[in-house]
Design an enzyme around this catalytic site. Structure first.
Site, PDB file in Angstrom:
ATOM      1  N   CYS A  57      -5.218  42.217   3.785  1.00 11.07           N
ATOM      2  CA  CYS A  57      -4.288  41.094   3.935  1.00 11.07           C
ATOM      3  C   CYS A  57      -3.540  40.796   2.644  1.00 11.07           C
ATOM      4  CB  CYS A  57      -5.084  39.876   4.427  1.00 11.07           C
ATOM      5  SG  CYS A  57      -4.128  38.373   4.462  1.00 11.07           S
ATOM      6  N   GLY A  66       6.471  53.395  16.440  1.00 13.63           N
ATOM      7  CA  GLY A  66       5.679  52.251  16.914  1.00 13.63           C
ATOM      8  C   GLY A  66       6.449  50.947  16.805  1.00 13.63           C
ATOM      9  N   HIS A  82      13.843  14.121  16.185  1.00 17.92           N
ATOM     10  CA  HIS A  82      15.157  14.665  16.523  1.00 17.92           C
ATOM     11  C   HIS A  82      16.051  14.632  15.287  1.00 17.92           C
ATOM     12  CE1 HIS A  82      18.852  15.451  18.721  1.00 17.92           C
ATOM     13  NE2 HIS A  82      19.403  14.472  18.003  1.00 17.92           N
TER      14      HIS A  82
END
Ligand code: FAD
Ligand code: NAI
Length: 464
Positions: free
Chosen positions: A42, A179, A443
């Site tokens: 990782c 892939g 919002h």
């Protein structure tokens, strides 16, 4: 011989997190790592360097799209060496950070390659010799490595695995990617943004197997718009090296047709396989499945008492956060606590532009199982924040039981990897689409698309 309550083999996200948590729980812990740096795949050659390059390349690519915002950019240039240097520094800082966390938590780091001569004992080999450790319990967290393609030699110069594709010193002219999975798309997009022509060759007739089909189609459309070329339904049967570069031989799947593709670099990204070599599992009698993953029970114990395994080397999603969850749950169970991982709510995120994020079941799975369900969808095109930032590609899709309980959620869109967290929490808490829809969302925000998708599942979206 040093004696520990727990010896962890492998210092990746599974191993190092397990080691720290075990020390927090009062165990004496050693973690053995052979690669010379903590953080595993990782941090060293996976999540972190790929995300560093995805971010740098996104900033470069954005420069050519700023005219729509009334901004002219002249004389922008690419210093690939500096970009790679930044990536290496991010990696170096983070891996050193784990060594610091080990010291802080009292975990002993032992550098070298480990093997298990018998339950309760670990041998550590280095260039200087061998050390034996005694361990009440042993945790195998040895991770995974790229799966090779039979007959194709990965030299990391022209034919690359993800590790080579994270360290190129020049932008390829034409990168062929074998892939259309997570690695192929993420690293394909990095090099495409930096100027390479990128062709992704995929065996199946779709990209991102395992992701909801409708969302994968949206992703393919958006990635094509940004420059990736796809050749689906094709099997790579060989690569020839010539004076002008590489020639890939392709077979059309299910048809008697062969084709060829010229490229100067090839990235092989056809999956990853577990790493267990050298541990001595056979002699110990530790059972593995047909693909080499270590068999474990619900408490992560292998077929040999006292030997446990977690992360990429056991069956399940090959993701860093899943490895971490495994590690914590395993050592909590060892300490007599109630460690548990709910694999239905492990999210997955593909960090392309747009991002592809998912949790829970796909629509295909529900259909195949004949499960009754309701679904809701909201396109970012109708979201005001997306319109104002110009990130209108993609949609949020939710799947729920007829009673509204969330079963799966899938997003293709900017910030999808962040937006999915709300739906993961909702699923973890057994929430319904009604409960998410009745939650006040700020919002203008991309998150309003999550609320609207849930409203749509109830047949009452406002802005659709
Ligand atoms: P690993 O990270 O593989 O660590 C295992 C460690 O064990 C290694 O350091 C190895 O050297 C060591 N080891 C092995 N054998 C021995 C031994 N005998 N003795 C001592 N040490 C040993 N996942 C995500 O969730 N998000 C992402 O964005 C993401 N991006 C990725 C990008 C790329 C290019 C790649 C390749 C992978 C990516 N992944 C991502 C997957 C992620 O890296 C893995 O799922 C994760 O690292 C698995 O953790 P692990 O601890 O099980 O194993
Ligand atoms: P993958 O399993 O995601 O994709 C492999 C792809 O290759 C599939 O689409 C498969 O059909 C195709 N394929 C297989 N054989 C082929 C062939 N012979 N010819 C053409 N296509 C072929 O594997 P990938 O991309 O290598 O990634 C490995 C793992 O790493 C993933 O499982 C993922 O969990 C992890 N990862 C996670 C990331 C993230 O979370 N953002 C980023 C990168 C990797």
């Amino acid at each position: 011989m040093q004696n520990f309550d727990l010896v962890v083999i492998g210092g990746g996200p599974g191993g190092y997190v397990a080691a720290i948590r075990a020390a927090q729980l009062g165990m004496s812990v050693a973690c053995i790592e052979g690669r010379g740096a903590l953080g595993g795949t990782c941090l060293n050659v996976g999540c972190i360097p790929s995300k560093a390059l995805l971010t740098s390349s996104a900033k470069y690519a954005e420069l050519s799209h700023l005219s729509a915002h009334g901004i002219g950019v002249e004389g922008a240039s690419l210093d690939l060496g500096a970009m790679m240097g930044r990536k290496d520094k991010v990696v170096g800082d983070l891996t050193k950070g784990i060594a610091f966390l080990f010291k802080k938590n009292g975990v002993e780091l032992i550098e070298g390659w480990a093997s298990i001569p018998e339950a309760g004992q670990v041998r550590v080999s280095t260039d200087d010799g061998e050390t034996m450790l005694a361990a009440k319990n042993i945790l195998i967290a040895t991770g995974s490595e790229p799966t090779p393609l039979p007959g194709i030699d990965i030299d990391e110069t022209d034919v690359l695995s993800s590790t080579g594709a994270l360290a190129l010193s020049e932008v390829p002219q034409h990168l062929a990617v074998i892939g259309a999975g997570v690695i192929g798309l993420e690293l394909g997009q990095v090099w495409s943004r930096l100027g390479a022509k990128v062709t992704v060759v995929e065996y199946l007739d779709r990209i991102l197997p395992g992701i909801d089909g409708e969302i994968a189609k949206l992703a393919q459309r958006a990635l094509s718009k940004r420059g990736l070329k796809f050749q689906l339904g094709r099997k790579v049967t060989g690569i020839e090296r010539g004076s002008n570069g590489l020639t890939l031989s392709l077979e059309r799947v299910g048809k008697d047709v062969t084709e060829s593709l010229e490229a100067d670099k090839v990235l092989v990204a056809i999956g990853r396989r577990p790493v267990t070599r050298g541990l001595g599992l056979d002699a110990l009698g530790v059972k593995v499945d047909g693909r080499g993953f270590i068999d474990v029970d619900d408490a992560f114990q292998t077929s040999v008492p006292g030997i446990y395994a977690i992360g990429d080397c056991v069956p399940g999603p090959m993701l860093a956060h899943k490895a971490e969850e495994d590690g914590v749950a395993c050592v909590e169970i060892l300490a007599g606590e109630h460690g548990h991982v709910d694999y239905n709510t492990v999210p997955g995120v593909v960090y392309t532009d747009p991002e592809v994020a998912s949790v829970g079941v796909t629509e295909e799975t529900l259909k195949e199982a004949g499960t009754e369900y309701i679904s809701g969808k909201f396109n970012f095109m109708a979201n005001s924040r997306a319109r104002s930032t110009g990130e209108t590609d993609g949609a949020v899709k939710v799947l729920a039981s007829p009673g509204g309980k969330l079963l799966g959620a899938h997003i293709c869109g900017a910030h999808g990897g962040d937006l999915i967290a709300e739906l993961v929490l909702a699923m973890t808490k057994g929430a319904t689409v009604e409960e998410v829809a009745r939650t006040c969302h700020a919002h203008p925000a991309m998150g309003e698309a999550v609320k609207e998708a849930c409203l749509d599942a109830l047949g009452r979206a406002i802005h659709a």
